[in-house]
Design a protein around this motif. Structure first.
Motif, PDB file in Angstrom:
ATOM      1  N   GLY A  53     -70.534   2.213  -3.290  1.00 24.63           N
ATOM      2  CA  GLY A  53     -69.431   2.062  -4.319  1.00 24.63           C
ATOM      3  C   GLY A  53     -68.558   0.861  -4.488  1.00 24.63           C
ATOM      4  O   GLY A  53     -67.919   0.494  -5.347  1.00 24.63           O
ATOM      5  N   GLN A  54     -69.260   0.010  -3.486  1.00 24.24           N
ATOM      6  CA  GLN A  54     -68.630  -1.371  -3.718  1.00 24.24           C
ATOM      7  C   GLN A  54     -69.613  -2.408  -4.433  1.00 24.24           C
ATOM      8  O   GLN A  54     -70.758  -2.265  -4.178  1.00 24.24           O
ATOM      9  N   GLY A  55     -69.302  -3.236  -5.023  1.00 18.08           N
ATOM     10  CA  GLY A  55     -70.139  -4.330  -5.642  1.00 18.08           C
ATOM     11  C   GLY A  55     -70.568  -3.825  -6.908  1.00 18.08           C
ATOM     12  O   GLY A  55     -70.089  -2.879  -7.469  1.00 18.08           O
ATOM     13  N   GLU A  56     -71.776  -4.388  -7.520  1.00 16.33           N
ATOM     14  CA  GLU A  56     -72.517  -4.016  -8.534  1.00 16.33           C
ATOM     15  C   GLU A  56     -73.244  -2.521  -8.451  1.00 16.33           C
ATOM     16  O   GLU A  56     -73.957  -2.464  -7.565  1.00 16.33           O
ATOM     17  N   MET A  57     -72.991  -1.657  -9.637  1.00 15.30           N
ATOM     18  CA  MET A  57     -73.600  -0.543  -9.612  1.00 15.30           C
ATOM     19  C   MET A  57     -75.149  -0.712  -9.610  1.00 15.30           C
ATOM     20  O   MET A  57     -75.600  -1.436 -10.464  1.00 15.30           O
ATOM     21  N   ILE A  65     -76.583   7.086 -15.702  1.00 14.75           N
ATOM     22  CA  ILE A  65     -75.470   7.402 -16.412  1.00 14.75           C
ATOM     23  C   ILE A  65     -75.657   6.924 -17.929  1.00 14.75           C
ATOM     24  O   ILE A  65     -75.395   7.863 -18.713  1.00 14.75           O
ATOM     25  N   SER A  66     -76.616   6.171 -18.238  1.00  8.34           N
ATOM     26  CA  SER A  66     -77.008   5.795 -19.466  1.00  8.34           C
ATOM     27  C   SER A  66     -77.815   7.074 -20.222  1.00  8.34           C
ATOM     28  O   SER A  66     -78.015   7.047 -21.416  1.00  8.34           O
ATOM     29  N   ALA A  67     -78.594   7.728 -19.252  1.00 12.69           N
ATOM     30  CA  ALA A  67     -79.217   8.967 -19.756  1.00 12.69           C
ATOM     31  C   ALA A  67     -78.544  10.110 -19.856  1.00 12.69           C
ATOM     32  O   ALA A  67     -78.983  11.235 -20.273  1.00 12.69           O
ATOM     33  N   GLY A  68     -77.065  10.033 -19.618  1.00 11.38           N
ATOM     34  CA  GLY A  68     -76.166  11.065 -19.909  1.00 11.38           C
ATOM     35  C   GLY A  68     -75.742  11.572 -18.670  1.00 11.38           C
ATOM     36  O   GLY A  68     -74.782  12.891 -18.819  1.00 11.38           O
ATOM     37  N   GLN A  69     -76.360  11.437 -17.442  1.00 13.01           N
ATOM     38  CA  GLN A  69     -75.616  12.076 -16.392  1.00 13.01           C
ATOM     39  C   GLN A  69     -74.371  11.491 -15.803  1.00 13.01           C
ATOM     40  O   GLN A  69     -73.927  10.441 -16.087  1.00 13.01           O
ATOM     41  N   SER A  70     -73.667  12.538 -15.474  1.00 16.42           N
ATOM     42  CA  SER A  70     -72.196  12.079 -14.834  1.00 16.42           C
ATOM     43  C   SER A  70     -72.285  11.461 -13.481  1.00 16.42           C
ATOM     44  O   SER A  70     -73.053  11.820 -12.760  1.00 16.42           O
ATOM     45  N   ILE A  71     -71.340  10.301 -13.116  1.00 16.09           N
ATOM     46  CA  ILE A  71     -71.342   9.813 -12.006  1.00 16.09           C
ATOM     47  C   ILE A  71     -71.017  10.774 -10.640  1.00 16.09           C
ATOM     48  O   ILE A  71     -71.585  10.653  -9.665  1.00 16.09           O
ATOM     49  N   ASP A  72     -70.205  11.677 -11.188  1.00 17.39           N
ATOM     50  CA  ASP A  72     -69.736  12.713 -10.421  1.00 17.39           C
ATOM     51  C   ASP A  72     -70.734  13.642  -9.648  1.00 17.39           C
ATOM     52  O   ASP A  72     -70.888  13.992  -8.425  1.00 17.39           O
ATOM     53  N   HIS A  73     -72.135  13.367 -10.415  1.00 19.06           N
ATOM     54  CA  HIS A  73     -73.362  14.344  -9.858  1.00 19.06           C
ATOM     55  C   HIS A  73     -73.693  13.636  -8.936  1.00 19.06           C
ATOM     56  O   HIS A  73     -74.401  14.461  -7.786  1.00 19.06           O
ATOM     57  N   PHE A  74     -73.538  12.582  -8.666  1.00 21.29           N
ATOM     58  CA  PHE A  74     -74.126  11.803  -7.642  1.00 21.29           C
ATOM     59  C   PHE A  74     -73.401  11.413  -6.168  1.00 21.29           C
ATOM     60  O   PHE A  74     -73.630  10.921  -5.181  1.00 21.29           O
TER      61      PHE A  74
END
Length: 109
Positions: A53-57, A65-74
């Motif tokens: 969660g630190q620095g660049e994703m 995420i760009s494919a529609g998945q939520s970050i919460d999923h990971f």
């Protein structure tokens, strides 16, 4: 949890620790090391990629995420996953139905 249940659980845990030769210092060391391990990873993919969660994703997460998945999923939850119990071995050598039509019937009823 009420005091009686708490005291009962503590007594049970002390008994089990004694049974397995676990000293309170051993347990304290493991618990002290755990938060550091949990902080190391905050997000994890199914393929084992992780990010704290630190620095660049990282790219794998950006793509998901760009494919529609939520970050919460990971996101790794604070709860630990239940430990799967090993399956009990079944001894079928004395099965009275072995080889009978009953043993060969399908369960699709």
């Amino acid at each position: 949890m009420d005091e009686r249940k708490r005291d009962s659980m503590i007594a049970y845990l002390r008994h089990r620790m004694e049974e397995f030769g676990i000293e309170p210092e051993d347990l304290a060391a493991v618990l002290a090391a755990e938060p550091a391990a949990q902080k190391a990873e905050r997000y994890r993919s199914a393929t084992g990629d992780s990010w704290d969660g630190q620095g660049e994703m990282p790219q794998w997460l950006k793509q998901a995420i760009s494919a529609g998945q939520s970050i919460d999923h990971f996101e790794l939850s604070s709860k630990t996953a239940p430990v799967s119990q090993p399956k009990k071995h079944v001894d079928w050598t004395n099965d009275p139905f072995a080889g009978s039509p009953l043993a060969r019937s399908s369960n699709s009823r």
